[in-house]
Every structure is written in C-alpha cells, then in structure tokens.
Design an enzyme around this catalytic site. Structure first.
Site, PDB file in Angstrom:
ATOM      1  N   GLY A  69       0.833  -1.199   0.000  1.00 46.44           N
ATOM      2  CA  GLY A  69       0.000   0.000   0.000  1.00 46.44           C
ATOM      3  C   GLY A  69       0.865   1.246   0.000  1.00 46.44           C
ATOM      4  CB  CYS A  70       0.262   4.635  -1.370  1.00 46.43           C
ATOM      5  SG  CYS A  70      -1.415   4.936  -0.792  1.00 46.43           S
TER       6      CYS A  70
END
Lengths: 338, 338, 338, 338
Positions: free
Chosen positions: D147-148
């Site tokens: 995930g970012c």
C-alpha cells in the site's frame, strides 16, 4: 555520446534541462555553471538529481567539459553576453532567453528595454519551434528557444490564421502555472497571495506578444494582431492559452478540424484534441491543441507544460535535431494523466 | 465607541485586525502605524479595506488618536520596545508577538534567542486564551495573544492532559496554511516550491513548543512533554493540529467525550465535534476540537483559522473582554463552510 | 424582524444564504427545506452553522414559519414549480435559479432545454442586479437573482458597451472556482482531475451567454454579441472574468476610466480598481472591476466571490432592498484580503 | 521483449502502470482489461497515452496476448477472484490490491471485512517492497504490492524500530495527495470540500495499520504498535508520513544517521536525506527518508509519489526483478524537483 554544457544551471529551466538530459541515452552533461554556487554539488541544490548528475557547478564551462552543444538558460540580457564567444568557438547553442527570438532587433529593444549588444549573431538564430522550423533547426548554429506562453499561443492560432479568415485582433488569454515566473520569490508568487487567486498581469505589455505576432506572420504570411493578457493560476506546472478571434465568414467545425489535422496530424508532440488538458501533458513534451468555431467566432486553445514543451523539453527537442538524433530521443514519454 | 490603535498595520495580523475592527459595532480604528508606509492610505495597500478604513498609516500613534486600547502586531523582539511606553501611559494593550507569553523570561530567551529588554512588564501579562483565562483577561492591562499553532494544540490537548492519564511525550503534528508564515516572500513560501507539497520544518525546535507546555501545565497542573513538528500545507488559511499521546490505562470514548464536553460544552467559539474541519471554521473565530481513544492511545485534534482564532480574531475576543463588551461582539459569525 | 424561508437549503447557495442571514440583524430564518434531509438539524449537515441556525430541515415551508420573504435556492427547472404558489400567496421571492432571468421565454427554453411551465410570472420578475435595477427591485414581488458568471461579465462590460465603441464580438473568458459548479461530486470536480489543472468547458454553449447579452442590451440599448468560454480553476471561491473587445476607434485610458467611474463611483459593493483581485473580495459581497484600452483593443475584468456577489450575497442585497432595509445591512463586510 | 497484461486498466494505478510500461524498453503491454470499457481504445479514455498505447480494452486477457506477467490493478476483494486462475496457468503476477499482503488470513479478514476466498495462494505471495524482500521477489510467482501509506511508513520507521530502542506506540501521521483515494468521485474528494482543507479520516482504523505492523515486525523481529491517522491534503500526487516514537534511552543524531545510512546507503530509489521533499520525488519511483532524534523522542519521515513508489512504479520495480531485468529499467528517472 555527446557532451553538453548548461550555462545557468540553478534556475528552473536550467534544472529542468538537467533533469531531462541526465537520462538522455546519447548525451552526458559535462558542465553546469552558476556564479553564486560554483563549487557546490549540483545535487546538493537539486536533490532530485542525486544519483543522476554527479557534477559540481563551475563559474564557467571548463575546457575539460569538451562540449558539443551548450544551453544558455540565462536571463534575458545575459545570454547575449555569452553567445558571441560560443559562436566564435563554433559551439552549437540553444538559448532559452528572449535575446535571439526577434529578427528585428528594434522590436526586441522596444519590448525588452535593453540595447542588443550582439546584433551580429541575430541573423544566425533559428526560432526553436520544431513543428514549424524543423529543417532550419537541423542546420542551425544557434537556436532561439521559444517562450512558454508564445509556444502555446503560436501552436494554437497558427493554423487558424493560416486560413486567412481571421479578422481583427486575436485575443490571447494566457493562464500559467507559477513555475513559469521563475525561481525568485516575490510578493506576487508568495503562496498566501496567489494560492487561492487568479492574477492578471502585464496587460497588453507582455514580451511574448511581439514574439507570437512575428512567428505567426512568418509561418503564415498573414498579419496577426495579438492582444495578450497573461494570468497567474495556482498550479505549479502548466499553461492553457485560450485564443479568441472573429472570422470574416462563417466556417464549419469540420473545415477547421481539417485545417488543424493537416498541420498537426503527423506531429508526435502536438496533438489536435477535442478538449485540451493540462493533466494530459504535464511533465511531458506534448502539447494539446483544439479549436472550435461558432458562427463567425473562433476559439483556439493549447495546453502544455511550461517547463517542458514551453522551455527545456523543447530545447532538448531542438538539440536532438541539431545533433542528428531521433527527434523524440529522451523526451518521448507520456504526460502524467493524473 | 472606543478608539483603537494598531501598531504594525501592514503585516497579515495587522491587516486582519483592521478587517475585523472596521465593522466592529463598538470601536473605531483611529491609528495604524507603519514605518515604511507612513503617509499612505491604508486602503491603497489593502484594497479590501476601501470603504471601511479611511486612514493613513502613521509612523507612530498620534495623540489625536486618543486610543483606549492598542494592538501591537509587531514582530517578536519589536513588541517589547513598544510595550513599556504603552504601559506607562496606562493604555490597555494586546500584543500579538511572543514577547510576553512566557512567565519565565529564561524560557523566552532560550527559544527566541533575544534578551528580554522589558522584564518588568512580564508579570503583568495575561495569556490571551479566553477559554482558559477569561477572568484574568478582564482585568489585564497587557494581554499576550497566543501563537496560532499554540492555540490549536492547547485547545486540543488540555482536556486530555487534565485527566492525568497521559504517559510519555505528546507528539503534536501541526499542519498550517501558508498565511501563518507571514507576508514576506521566501524560497519556502514561493508557490512553485510549496504549492504541490507538504513541508515539515523546525523539527522539535519551533518556538510554540514551550508555549504549549507552559500553558497546559498552568491550566492542568500536569506536566506536558511536547514534541512538535510543524508542516506547511498548500492552503492559504487554516491549521489542523493532530496530537498523539499514550495513556497509562485504557479509557472509553464515552469518558473522553465527557471530559471534552465539560471543558468546551459552554464555549461559543470552541466546539467539540466528531471530526474537525478547517472549512467549517475558516474566516471565523471558531475552533473545532475532537478527541479519539483506541486502547491506550489517544489523538486530539483542533482546526482553526490561523489568522482569526489563531491570531487577530482571538485578539479582538480579548479586547472585547478587556473593554467590557460582549465577548462575541463583532466576531460572532460562522465559518465559511464552503 | 422579518421571517425568511429558504427553499433548497442543502446546496451551496442555500447554505451560503443561511450563513449570511443567520447574523443579519433584521431577519431570522424560520424555515429551510430539503426533501432528502427533512427532520435533520441544519447544523448537523452544516456544522459551521452550529450555534447560529437552530432549525430542522422541513419538506416544505410550514405555515408556522410565517415567512415575509422566500429564497428559492433550487435547481433550474425546479424553481418554476415553486414560484406560482408563492406568488399566489403574495410572498416576496428571490429566485436563485435561471428560471425567471429571461424576459423572452423562448430564449430560456432554447438554452435550458426545458419548457417554461410558469410563463405567467415571467413578466413580474426583475433581474436582481441592484447596481442596474435598484428601483425595480424595490417594488418587485419576484426577483431573478443573476448567475455568477453573468454578474461578473455584466459588471465588467456594461460601461464599455455603453460607450457605443464596441465593434464585433465580446469574448468573455470566465475563470471560476469550483464551488460554482455546485455540491454534487462529478469526474470533472474530482480533486485529482481538477486540482492541478485549468479546464475549459461548455465552449460557446454556456447558459449565461444569453443572460449577459440580454442584460447588457437592456441596460445600454446597445447590442452585445458575446462569445463565452468558462474555465474551471483550482480555487474554491472566486471568479475572474476577462472580457475582450475591439473598438471602432482608439480611445484613451482616461476616457475609459471616466466612463467606469461614472458607472460605479457611487456604488458601495462594486469598486473600479487598477487591478481586480479575487483575494480582495473573497467571502464578501464586493466586486472589483477594471478596464484597460490599448489602441483599438479593450479588456474589461471583474473579480467577485461566486457564492456571495455571484449568488447568495447578491440575493440578500436584493432582499434588503425589497424589505426596505439599508442595502448593505448584514453584508457590509470587507473581503478577506489574505 | 516480454508481454504484459494489466487487469483493471482504468483505475489510477492501472493507467499509471500503462504510462510507465508504455516506454519500458523490455516489455510491451499486450492486454488491458476493463469490463465497462471493453472495446474502447485505451487512449480515448486516457489521452496522455495516445501514441504510446495502441490497444483496446478487453473484458479479459485474451490468449493472443501471450502474457509473461500480469498486474492485477483491481480493488480489494476482486484480485483474489483473478489470482487463482493466473497461478494455475503459471503466469507471474503482481497484485496491487491488499488481498495477498497478509500472511495471516485472519488479520486480512478482520481489517478488510471480506472472507478470503483464495487462502491457498497466500503462502506463495511475497511482499513487494524490494528494499527489504529483493531476493524473495526474484523467485516469486506472486507479489503482493505494498500500500502507498504502508510503503512510506515502513521505509520511515523500519531502521528506527530495528535499533530496539522504540518504546510504546509509533504514531504515524500520514498526509496524502488526493489521487491516493482513487478515481471515483465522492463528497470528500469533491474539490470545493477538500481543495482548501486538510481532512483526517479513518482514525486508528485504516487498513494499512496492520500491514505496517506486520512488515516491520517481519523485517526487524521487533514489535511495532502502530497508531495511524491518515489525512487528505489538497495536492494531487505525493505522500509524506511523519512517524513519532518515544525511545527507551537517549541516542545521538549521529547514531541514528548511521543506522539509516546502513539501511539505505546502497539503495538507488530510497535516499536518506536531511529533509524529505515531495517535490523532489514526485513523478518518480524515488522515496526520501529522514529521521531526527531530540532526547528520548524520535521522528522518522518519508516522502514519495503515492502512484509511483507507492503503487505502480514499485510494481514495475518488482516486475523488473521477477523478469530478471535491471531493477531500475524504465523507472530510473529523477523526480520533477519543481
């Protein structure tokens, strides 16, 4: 591999040149100059270049740089101090200032307020808009890279003017991101002043006005009377120029589409689109142009990234042509889109 | 009608004071000072005040201004040159700088790096946060108006600290609009640099750190060890402070809600909400506070307009109290919402 | 105290009306309608109104609201369903939609694409631009509040057109903050799409085009052929319209200044300035107009807050006139400036 | 040349993959899927790809695409419907959803609220953070791309946690540009709502929380108790995570610098810097990490482009490793800087 020098490596166009050239497959940067920062690592000032540019700023381009081509990313008035020596040495040069954009020295002196101290090299200079001067650029010793607003307005209106249908003035409403105004802090560029505003400036007096007029005239042999109002918009990168004109007679959208397709249909970097989008071209060397007619009124628009197609990307496009590379080398990447 | 003077009328807090006071029903501005702009019409520099403030900047407050209260909207270090004379003349004063916010002169001198040249008036100064010092402000000759980040952090964490449950450091993550950094252009505030970024600065060294610690301690009698990192956000107005703390034991959301409701339930300007919103308070003197617990962790937040509740609005709130007006007079307007 | 109802209280113009009216000294809001949110506290949906509006949304205006005046902040096409009954009951009404802005029903039907179902009340409607229709508004039972772009363009160009010097089309380049597009999320208003862009839309087809033409013609008795291109700008509030025109003969800046000063010199809300600034007027009912000539070209500009002078503030200005209050009551506050 | 398929080609990560891969020297995109847009030219929907991607969306990856590797840029819950078949066919896959990021299926099901329908392939999945799992990625059939927010927090705090000095919770204050929230318009992402605000959300409940905890634990063998509050910031691209922790004992800045240099000194994409800058990394696969200690408190920060190093760029970095290319191929370009 060709060796490249950048005179004026700390401004926005200089650092954008370094960003692009640092990953160009056929050149290497062998010199970047800066008076104030001579001796400093380039990547200390421009951390995005760490791992890409391993070089210290120097005051001048050293002989050891053995440059094949130089970019002068220097302010208006400063470039014409640098160019004579480069021309004498036979070094191909792309100048990003306005100093060599005008065939008529008087026009330059009127709009820029400087005396031109190097009139001798003016005739050598080719206007660096490859879509219109590709052949001339290939043979040029000196290229005058276009202004950012000028590039967008010229790309937008030239096909329209070329129809011979334009009557009266062309009103160019320029909307630019703030990076177009350069790296020096000023009250107008102060975030609290411009961050939630739209600021018109230089009404009818902006220096790109005569540049647009002269180039459109040169390409189309038609007169273009341009009235230009630039506006500062709270985005970092991007220009949209919306250009309005009255026509001598009604024409159809189909006719106009055909005119523009003929101009740009084979161009890689300039696309004729339904609706020009800054997001579509940002961080790329692409421009999007569109044109609409409604009765006897027309509007032509162009979106581009002011630092790429509006400055350093276009300069590299010229370099590619001048050095015999494929025109898209190192700059053939799509805009961000999002 | 009372007469008001503003010393330092050209900065953002000075002009915000003028904006608010110009439509306050019980006062009139009779003097605004500016060394650089003495003789200039206020509304020539601040066109939004045209029709509201008919006054020229003066170098000093003239006797003819006959002031009942003065705001010193001067930089840190400059206010303490002005205050002694005002105190001597018996003029009530609200100082917007940091010069009188610390009871302990040594703390001031350490964090601000100046020697305090007016230690005598320090004991007179009341910290201008009405929600916690309402009574003291009513009787004060000198009010030290809180810092913008400090106001937001103190409003957020004081009820939490007051529970006695906080263990270890409180980490204050401040996020401020750019107007909080003042009107002077600088590389950091240059739009191309900050317009599409989030910039942390002054890590652990920002001057509002000891201000938060001292006030929270004073109000709650509990120690607060604050570690504060401010961030510049590309909005013009608004602060959101997100404050993190570990707790000695688990507590419920209901208990925390009750604690905060008790603190702020009767306050007009400070609202305890589910989710703090800058849009909800911007351009108003309101603050929104919220607090959440998850096991032994807590987060307390506060949103406010840095130029209003974080500076000039709060200063007017103090003025209202000092002059015996209704506390909300002239500042009882809702935030923009959109 | 007069009682006010707002039909359509959840949209941006409805909530802006509530924000302004909640602190208006001579009225109180006694009803706000919303079909979807009937039964909900207004301040639960619009937290900035907490402490200011203590009211639940109702489906319709209840008799108990005993309204003296109603604002219809309903979409185009919806207002004309509400107005007949209000007119029958003799309730003064200010309509914020486009439904009653056109004397010529056919023009409305052509540009809006609806059949007009209440042609009977069209003749009663007065165009709610007080600077040009003050007297008519005072006596009106029904006021058609102007569009946001239309207000800015009309204020900009009317004095110019009134000289009789305009030749050919007037090109209106509108630049609007995103709140002008309303509260419904859409791909164009999605932040990643518009947050770093400038988006032209509705080229030559925007509904404010005939509104501008008709009003300018009505005020000046001169024809105005408007070509209008609106653009979405990544700011929340504010419009700048830049309007270009060719002139039949050269005129001087002094002459133009005199023309504009004559139009607006006595107006409180409209100021003729050197350079129009959105920051100067944002969050206020003020507009700034400026005009420049260069040879036979002219540009006229107007900056205003699209939700205030461009919508709800102007509606309250009309209300003040209709109810016999001072025109500036409750809206006589300066723009934010910063 | 290897053939690449993208399942889910219309979302932001899908189109960002196409943007990057379209100029990658060793691969070509042979399929992009979209249920809704099957049959449409990719570049009609994503005009920035005109001239780069000549392909129509298909409902599924056709056999003729002959893919060597597939990216699943599908929503959480949708990927696990696609992966089993890809694994069966022996097609190497990089999944950009959260479906295979957790070794412990129960953690996934708790935080994502779905039952995991493909538990069988979970053990095959390697977490796609090359800086920590380079070798495992080289041999993986299935990579779960991080995930970012998780990427930024993990890069920031892992070296710190690895010292064994962290005591108590780690407070992660995430600040993300709006493109991180995806392409679907929503009230929160509506420009008038978020364009001049900072919006905290998902307090303590964001799904990247357990992802950060599990990876940091796996890499360091130390427990990490993360309390994470994400905030929406009005920029399009970029994340800055500011992570706070208390330490069991005081340490020096030199010691911390050494720890981080040891972790990242040889990494091309992750740079340990004095001050992390979003502008420095935006539009690139680089991340900038910095860490500061003040007594017994520490703050670790990481800036990256959420769509590149936080999503599609990192996925291509994994692809390069999986297909035996140089890790930087096609993604070794500097951030924009300005």
């Amino acid at each position: 591999m060709k060796n490249i020098g950048i005179i004026g490596g700390t401004g926005y166009t200089g650092r954008e040149l370094a960003r692009i050239l640092s990953v160009h497959p056929e050149v290497r940067i062998t010199a970047m100059t800066s008076r104030q920062n001579a001796g400093t690592e380039v990547s200390d000032l421009q951390p995005n270049l760490k791992g890409y540019v391993n070089l210290k700023f120097t005051e001048n381009i050293p002989d050891s740089a053995d440059v094949d081509l130089v970019f002068t990313a220097t302010p208006h008035g400063a470039s014409m101090k640098q160019i004579p020596s480069l021309m004498e040495q036979g070094i191909k040069t792309v100048d990003l200032s306005g100093d060599y954009r005008f065939k008529d020295r008087k026009v330059y002196e009127k709009w820029y307020g400087f005396e031109h101290t190097d009139p001798e090299n003016i005739p050598k200079a080719v206007y660096g808009l490859p879509e219109f001067y590709r052949k001339e650029i290939a043979d040029a010793a000196l290229v005058a890279n276009p202004g950012c607003y000028a590039t967008s307005a010229i790309l937008a209106i030239t096909p329209l003017v070329n129809t011979g249908l334009v009557e009266g003035s062309i009103f160019v409403d320029g909307k630019s991101g703030t990076s177009g105004a350069g790296m020096n802090p000023s009250p107008r560029l102060h975030h609290p002043a411009c961050g939630e505003s739209v600021i018109p400036y230089g009404i009818g007096t902006h220096r790109h006005t005569p540049e647009i007029e002269a180039v459109v005239k040169d390409v189309t042999s038609e007169d273009a009377d341009v009235f230009f109002v630039p506006h500062l918009i709270p985005i970092v990168r991007g220009i949209l120029s919306t250009c309005y004109a009255g026509l001598t007679e009604e024409t159809t959208q189909e006719d106009i589409d055909e005119v523009y397709e003929k101009f740009y249909g084979k161009e890689f970097f300039v696309k004729y689109t339904e609706e020009p989008s800054i997001r579509s071209v940002v961080a790329s060397n692409h421009a999007e142009v569109s044109a609409k007619v409604r009765g006897k009124n027309a509007v032509a628009m162009c979106a581009l990234d002011n630092l790429v197609k509006g400055a350093s990307g276009q300069a590299v496009q010229c370099m590619n042509i001048m050095l015999g590379f494929k025109e898209t080398l190192g700059i053939g990447t799509p805009g961000l889109g999002v």
